[in-house]
Design a protein around this motif. Sequence first.
Motif, PDB file in Angstrom:
ATOM      1  N   GLU A   1       0.983  -1.119  -0.013  1.00 57.51           N
ATOM      2  CA  GLU A   1      -0.086  -0.072  -0.034  1.00 57.51           C
ATOM      3  C   GLU A   1       0.927   1.128   0.197  1.00 57.51           C
ATOM      4  N   VAL A   2       0.202   2.327  -0.704  1.00 55.06           N
ATOM      5  CA  VAL A   2       0.984   3.620  -0.857  1.00 55.06           C
ATOM      6  C   VAL A   2       0.054   4.649  -0.575  1.00 55.06           C
ATOM      7  N   SER A   3       0.293   5.466   0.137  1.00 59.99           N
ATOM      8  CA  SER A   3      -0.533   7.041   0.452  1.00 59.99           C
ATOM      9  C   SER A   3      -0.072   8.035  -0.506  1.00 59.99           C
ATOM     10  N   VAL A   4      -0.988   8.470  -1.269  1.00 58.93           N
ATOM     11  CA  VAL A   4      -0.351   9.865  -2.092  1.00 58.93           C
ATOM     12  C   VAL A   4      -1.523  10.637  -1.851  1.00 58.93           C
ATOM     13  N   LEU A   5      -0.963  11.935  -1.084  1.00 59.14           N
ATOM     14  CA  LEU A   5      -1.563  13.189  -0.916  1.00 59.14           C
ATOM     15  C   LEU A   5      -1.440  14.190  -1.905  1.00 59.14           C
ATOM     16  N   SER A   6      -2.653  15.029  -2.320  1.00 58.73           N
ATOM     17  CA  SER A   6      -2.429  15.829  -3.465  1.00 58.73           C
ATOM     18  C   SER A   6      -3.224  17.186  -3.043  1.00 58.73           C
ATOM     19  N   PHE A   7      -2.610  18.299  -3.739  1.00 60.01           N
ATOM     20  CA  PHE A   7      -3.551  19.545  -3.696  1.00 60.01           C
ATOM     21  C   PHE A   7      -4.308  19.496  -5.171  1.00 60.01           C
ATOM     22  N   CYS A   8      -5.562  20.072  -4.938  1.00 58.64           N
ATOM     23  CA  CYS A   8      -6.351  20.183  -5.953  1.00 58.64           C
ATOM     24  C   CYS A   8      -7.139  21.301  -5.901  1.00 58.64           C
ATOM     25  N   ASP A   9      -7.423  22.002  -7.177  1.00 56.14           N
ATOM     26  CA  ASP A   9      -8.155  23.359  -7.151  1.00 56.14           C
ATOM     27  C   ASP A   9      -9.301  23.232  -8.173  1.00 56.14           C
ATOM     28  N   GLY A  10      -9.872  21.961  -8.223  1.00 52.26           N
ATOM     29  CA  GLY A  10     -11.099  21.695  -9.168  1.00 52.26           C
ATOM     30  C   GLY A  10     -10.675  21.376 -10.330  1.00 52.26           C
ATOM     31  N   LYS A  11      -9.676  21.749 -10.968  1.00 50.75           N
ATOM     32  CA  LYS A  11      -9.239  21.548 -12.330  1.00 50.75           C
ATOM     33  C   LYS A  11      -7.662  20.746 -12.336  1.00 50.75           C
ATOM     34  N   THR A  12      -6.669  21.506 -11.657  1.00 50.06           N
ATOM     35  CA  THR A  12      -5.320  21.089 -11.371  1.00 50.06           C
ATOM     36  C   THR A  12      -4.966  20.103 -10.274  1.00 50.06           C
ATOM     37  N   ILE A  13      -4.168  19.107 -10.565  1.00 47.04           N
ATOM     38  CA  ILE A  13      -3.858  18.441  -9.321  1.00 47.04           C
ATOM     39  C   ILE A  13      -2.444  18.497  -9.107  1.00 47.04           C
ATOM     40  N   LYS A  14      -1.826  18.631  -7.954  1.00 45.22           N
ATOM     41  CA  LYS A  14      -0.569  18.462  -7.926  1.00 45.22           C
ATOM     42  C   LYS A  14      -0.123  17.516  -6.640  1.00 45.22           C
TER      43      LYS A  14
END
Length: 425
Positions: A193-206
């Motif tokens: 298992e790996v956890s990947v967190l991300s920031f999202c603005d509704g369109k873009t994801i980083k």
Amino acid sequence: MKVLIVGSGGREHAIALAVSRSPRVDKIYCAPGNAGIEALAECVPIKAMDFDGLVDFAKKEAIDFAIIGMDDPLVGGIVDRFEKAGIKTFGPRENAAILEGSKAFSKELMKKYNIPTAGYETFDDADSAIAYLKNESKYPVVLKADGLALGKGVLICQNEQEALDGVKEIMQDKKFGDAGNRMVIEEFMTGREVSVLSFCDGKTIKIMSSAQDHKRAGDGDTGLNTGGMGTFSPSPFYTDEVDAFCKEHIYQATVDAMASEGRAFKGVIFFGLMLTPEGPKVLEYNCRFGDPEAQVVLPRLKGDIIDIMEACVDGRLSEVPVEFEDNAAVCVVLASDGYPVKYEKGFPIEGLDKFDEKEYFCFHAGTAKSDSGQIVTNGGRVLGVTALGSDLTTARKNAYEATKWVSFDNKYMRSDIGKAIEEVE
Ligand code: AMP
Ligand code: GLY
């Protein structure tokens, strides 16, 4: 800028530390917070589900920016309430937080948009679930209560009898309350298992740097499931190949799917991934930072977290870099012996002054201040001792060294957090 953080665990402590490093922030409040967060923020005794109380407070104090750490208020629609009151808020609205709030919703989304995940069926009543298990199922099989259940609504059943008992627990005895009004029955997957967190603005994801949690209470992944007994970041199993696959099939696809459904997701999407023999698949989505993933990911974040979070809310994340230090972090949770079942609280904690908050961090999860001002244990997970290092092996050595600095009665920890690193380094 005045910032309000909603939540009370190690995750919110890690968020508070990152926010405190922003030169744009003058004052931090945390509701309800804990004894460790108190060193960085003014803690106010308003519960995370008291939306009226929180909105009143935020208006009275003229809060400029709110950050919601926990899943329950997000799924309950706290962001919509704050926005209605004119307060800029980091986190998904209710119609997007459903990504975590309903497993039936998230599974259907993945099926509709061809995002790799385990095969499944959804059931609204126990009889049809039982009929399915008797006729169709291969074992082991995974039963999931639809709604939020403190991470406990997942049952892995080895045979038909266990599965039938599981359906009874979830849908008839309502062990997880209304979360069990619907249920997902899912194919069992194997892999790391790996956890990947991300920031999202509704369109873009980083995406952020990867991490791995250790959910079972005991060494060697034995014992009961917990909220998480320790983490490391980055995960050496999250290879460039895995990253490329997930970028092509999972991350942007999820953000686009939510937007297509009229549920634009702004905030943190947490991808719980399993690296199966057939490739990476989504185990689950969460609509917030992981706990204790945040404790190893956020101390490695470069730049100003407020700039990033504000860009998410404003829909201009494409303009802001999301970068991480080229180092590693390990977090070892110090718990109360007996967690997650039965444990005592109220023991004085010593040794908290040795953490420099540069290389060594002690994030509070379940602590309180006694009447005499002494910090005492106040939960199952008490502290998250985190250390940085130039690589994972060094970070792990540092973290375990630092666990010795802290003492309290009934202190319990796993001794193998990050042991898997040895397989690769
Ligand atoms: P979840 O809350 O959905 O992440 O599930 C909790 C844990 O149960 C996961 O971290 C996995 O260890 C395990 N799990 C969930 N779904 C599956 C599955 N389909 N196959 C194998 N293990 C699973
Ligand atoms: N560490 C897993 C979670 O936050 O759900």
